[in-house]
Design a protein around this motif. Structure first.
Motif, short mmCIF file in Angstrom:
data_model
loop_
_atom_site.label_atom_id
_atom_site.label_comp_id
_atom_site.label_asym_id
_atom_site.label_seq_id
_atom_site.Cartn_x
_atom_site.Cartn_y
_atom_site.Cartn_z
N PHE A 94 -9.59 7.47 -1.60
CA PHE A 94 -10.89 6.97 -1.14
C PHE A 94 -11.75 6.75 -2.38
CE2 PHE A 94 -9.61 8.73 2.90
CZ PHE A 94 -10.21 7.89 3.82
N VAL A 95 -12.53 5.67 -2.36
CA VAL A 95 -13.47 5.37 -3.44
C VAL A 95 -14.82 5.07 -2.81
CG1 VAL A 95 -14.07 3.83 -5.36
CG2 VAL A 95 -11.67 4.46 -4.97
N GLY A 100 -20.48 0.97 -0.79
CA GLY A 100 -19.73 1.45 0.35
C GLY A 100 -18.54 2.31 -0.03
N VAL A 101 -17.71 2.56 0.96
CA VAL A 101 -16.50 3.39 0.81
C VAL A 101 -15.31 2.56 1.25
CG1 VAL A 101 -15.29 5.46 1.62
CG2 VAL A 101 -17.77 5.54 1.25
N ARG A 102 -14.23 2.69 0.51
CA ARG A 102 -12.98 2.05 0.90
C ARG A 102 -11.84 3.05 0.79
NH1 ARG A 102 -16.16 -0.91 2.30
NH2 ARG A 102 -16.28 -3.17 2.18
N PHE A 103 -10.93 2.94 1.75
CA PHE A 103 -9.63 3.59 1.65
C PHE A 103 -8.76 2.58 0.94
CE2 PHE A 103 -5.41 4.19 3.75
CZ PHE A 103 -5.06 5.32 3.04
N GLU A 112 -13.54 -4.70 -3.33
CA GLU A 112 -14.54 -5.06 -2.32
C GLU A 112 -15.86 -4.32 -2.52
OE1 GLU A 112 -12.75 -4.24 1.49
OE2 GLU A 112 -11.14 -5.70 1.16
N ILE A 113 -15.83 -3.19 -3.22
CA ILE A 113 -17.06 -2.39 -3.39
C ILE A 113 -17.48 -2.28 -4.85
CG2 ILE A 113 -16.89 -1.12 -1.21
CD1 ILE A 113 -15.64 1.21 -2.84
#
Length: 114
Positions: A94-95, A100-103, A112-113
């Motif tokens: 996870f970042v 935002g947060v992305r898996f 994307e973030i």
């Protein structure tokens, strides 16, 4: 921009995601090796929700006894309790950034973030 990665150095996808973060100009990376510094229940719940997942979506099945214990079929609160008690049950990485947060499976999702 600050980016926090919940990282397992033994995971290839996690290492590749970390490399993307480190190679991106202007990104200040905080690395949390979650097996050494486990998630709080609140934090893992927040990361999963902010990534648009359910607790069942975020279970790490490979290399754990999660399926044998019936974790995927448990109620969301029970899954989160198990993840807080044993961070190996949380899939990775996870970042989290201000965007935002992305898996990050695949690792390119981190872009994307950024």
């Amino acid at each position: 921009m600050k980016a926090t990665i919940w990282h397992n150095p033994n995971c290839g996808t996690s290492r590749k995601t970390l490399a993307i973060l480190e190679e991106t100009p202007g990104v200040d990376v905080e690395v949390i090796e979650y097996l050494k510094t486990p998630y709080s229940r609140a934090k893992v719940a927040q990361l999963i929700a902010d990534a648009g997942l359910t607790p069942a979506d975020a279970i790490r099945k490979m290399g754990t006894d999660a399926e044998e214990r019936g974790l995927p079929d448990m109620a969301p609160d029970a899954i989160l309790d198990a993840m807080a008690a044993n961070p190996a049950y949380v899939n990775r990485p996870f970042v989290e950034t201000e965007k935002g947060v992305r898996f990050c499976r695949p690792q390119d999702k981190v872009r994307e973030i950024l």
